[in-house]
Design a protein around this motif. Structure first.
Motif, short mmCIF file in Angstrom:
data_model
loop_
_atom_site.label_atom_id
_atom_site.label_comp_id
_atom_site.label_asym_id
_atom_site.label_seq_id
_atom_site.Cartn_x
_atom_site.Cartn_y
_atom_site.Cartn_z
N PRO A 59 0.82 -1.21 0.00
CA PRO A 59 0.00 0.00 0.00
C PRO A 59 0.87 1.27 0.00
CG PRO A 59 -0.78 -1.56 1.66
CD PRO A 59 0.54 -2.08 1.16
N GLY A 60 0.34 2.32 -0.66
CA GLY A 60 1.02 3.61 -0.67
C GLY A 60 2.09 3.74 -1.75
N HIS A 61 2.20 2.75 -2.61
CA HIS A 61 3.19 2.77 -3.69
C HIS A 61 2.48 2.58 -5.03
CE1 HIS A 61 5.46 1.76 -0.10
NE2 HIS A 61 6.54 2.22 -0.73
N THR A 62 2.95 3.28 -6.05
CA THR A 62 2.32 3.21 -7.37
C THR A 62 3.37 3.15 -8.47
OG1 THR A 62 2.21 5.62 -7.50
CG2 THR A 62 0.23 4.48 -6.68
N PHE A 63 2.93 2.68 -9.63
CA PHE A 63 3.77 2.69 -10.82
C PHE A 63 3.58 4.01 -11.56
CE2 PHE A 63 2.93 -1.88 -10.22
CZ PHE A 63 4.22 -2.37 -10.25
N PRO A 64 4.66 4.71 -11.90
CA PRO A 64 4.53 5.92 -12.74
C PRO A 64 4.33 5.50 -14.20
CG PRO A 64 6.83 5.49 -12.24
CD PRO A 64 6.04 4.46 -11.49
N ASP A 65 4.27 6.48 -15.10
CA ASP A 65 4.09 6.18 -16.53
C ASP A 65 5.20 5.29 -17.08
OD1 ASP A 65 1.73 7.58 -16.61
OD2 ASP A 65 2.62 9.39 -17.45
N ASN A 66 6.40 5.39 -16.51
CA ASN A 66 7.52 4.54 -16.94
C ASN A 66 7.76 3.42 -15.93
OD1 ASN A 66 8.62 6.04 -14.83
ND2 ASN A 66 10.62 6.22 -15.80
N GLY A 67 6.67 2.92 -15.34
CA GLY A 67 6.77 1.91 -14.29
C GLY A 67 7.52 0.66 -14.69
N ILE A 68 7.34 0.23 -15.93
CA ILE A 68 8.08 -0.91 -16.48
C ILE A 68 8.68 -0.47 -17.82
CG2 ILE A 68 7.95 -3.29 -17.34
CD1 ILE A 68 7.43 -3.06 -14.30
N VAL A 69 9.98 -0.62 -17.93
CA VAL A 69 10.67 -0.28 -19.17
C VAL A 69 11.44 -1.52 -19.61
CG1 VAL A 69 12.35 1.22 -20.30
CG2 VAL A 69 10.89 2.14 -18.48
N VAL A 70 11.00 -2.14 -20.71
CA VAL A 70 11.62 -3.36 -21.20
C VAL A 70 12.69 -2.98 -22.22
CG1 VAL A 70 11.23 -5.61 -22.26
CG2 VAL A 70 9.44 -4.58 -20.83
N GLN A 71 13.90 -3.47 -22.00
CA GLN A 71 15.04 -3.13 -22.85
C GLN A 71 15.08 -4.02 -24.10
OE1 GLN A 71 16.85 -0.49 -21.80
NE2 GLN A 71 15.57 -0.46 -19.99
N LYS A 72 15.28 -3.41 -25.25
CA LYS A 72 15.52 -4.12 -26.52
C LYS A 72 14.47 -5.16 -26.85
CE LYS A 72 20.44 -3.33 -26.01
NZ LYS A 72 21.76 -3.91 -25.88
N ALA A 73 13.20 -4.83 -26.58
CA ALA A 73 12.12 -5.78 -26.87
C ALA A 73 11.46 -5.51 -28.21
CB ALA A 73 11.07 -5.72 -25.76
N GLY A 74 11.68 -4.32 -28.78
CA GLY A 74 11.01 -3.99 -30.04
C GLY A 74 9.51 -4.11 -29.88
N ASP A 75 8.86 -4.79 -30.85
CA ASP A 75 7.41 -4.99 -30.79
C ASP A 75 7.02 -6.22 -29.99
OD1 ASP A 75 6.92 -2.76 -32.30
OD2 ASP A 75 6.63 -3.83 -34.18
N ALA A 76 8.00 -7.01 -29.54
CA ALA A 76 7.68 -8.24 -28.81
C ALA A 76 6.94 -7.96 -27.51
CB ALA A 76 8.96 -9.03 -28.53
N ILE A 77 7.29 -6.88 -26.84
CA ILE A 77 6.61 -6.44 -25.63
C ILE A 77 6.28 -4.97 -25.84
CG2 ILE A 77 6.76 -6.15 -23.13
CD1 ILE A 77 8.78 -8.47 -23.13
N HIS A 78 4.99 -4.65 -25.85
CA HIS A 78 4.57 -3.31 -26.27
C HIS A 78 3.32 -2.88 -25.50
CE1 HIS A 78 1.11 -4.79 -28.64
NE2 HIS A 78 1.83 -5.90 -28.63
N GLY A 79 2.90 -1.65 -25.74
CA GLY A 79 1.67 -1.14 -25.14
C GLY A 79 1.73 -1.06 -23.62
#
Length: 125
Positions: A59-79
């Motif tokens: 509780p009391g913690h949230t993900f910002p807009d850049n909460g998860i940033v996947v490196q070098k995934a291209g279109d494999a991991i998106h949206g």
């Protein structure tokens, strides 16, 4: 006849939506002593899992807009985007290369201030 066809189509769409909801990999995220933690350094994802959802359990913690940033995934991991007002973060998956690994960053805010980033790995089964 038309009414029966529409009902059949609606039932099929509802079943597809329910199946899609069950086909996601959920990773629980918590914060302990000001440090972000996930249960596994390497999160294995199955071919059938079309999305990955990180769920904040502290509780009391949230993900910002850049909460998860996947490196070098291209279109494999998106949206990738925060969901549930930042209580979770969801990314969609496209394609599946067995054994492929992706480093990713987990970013979490505590009271609006960022915590040190965690950098675990996603691996396709």
């Amino acid at each position: 006849m038309m009414k029966a066809c529409l009902l059949l189509v609606a039932a099929g769409l509802a079943a597809s939506a329910a199946l899609a909801q069950g086909q996601e990999r959920v990773i629980q995220v918590q914060v302990v002593g000001g440090k972000i933690q996930v249960p596994e350094q390497v999160a294995v994802v199955k071919r059938s899992q079309g999305a990955i959802r990180w769920q904040m359990i502290t509780p009391g913690h949230t993900f910002p807009d850049n909460g998860i940033v996947v490196q070098k995934a291209g279109d494999a991991i998106h949206g990738c985007k925060p969901t549930q007002q930042g209580a979770s973060f969801t990314c969609l998956r496209r394609g599946h290369v067995a054994g492929q690994r992706y480093k990713y960053d987990v970013n979490v805010n505590q009271g609006g201030k960022p915590l040190p980033t965690l950098d675990p790995i996603i691996q396709n089964e």
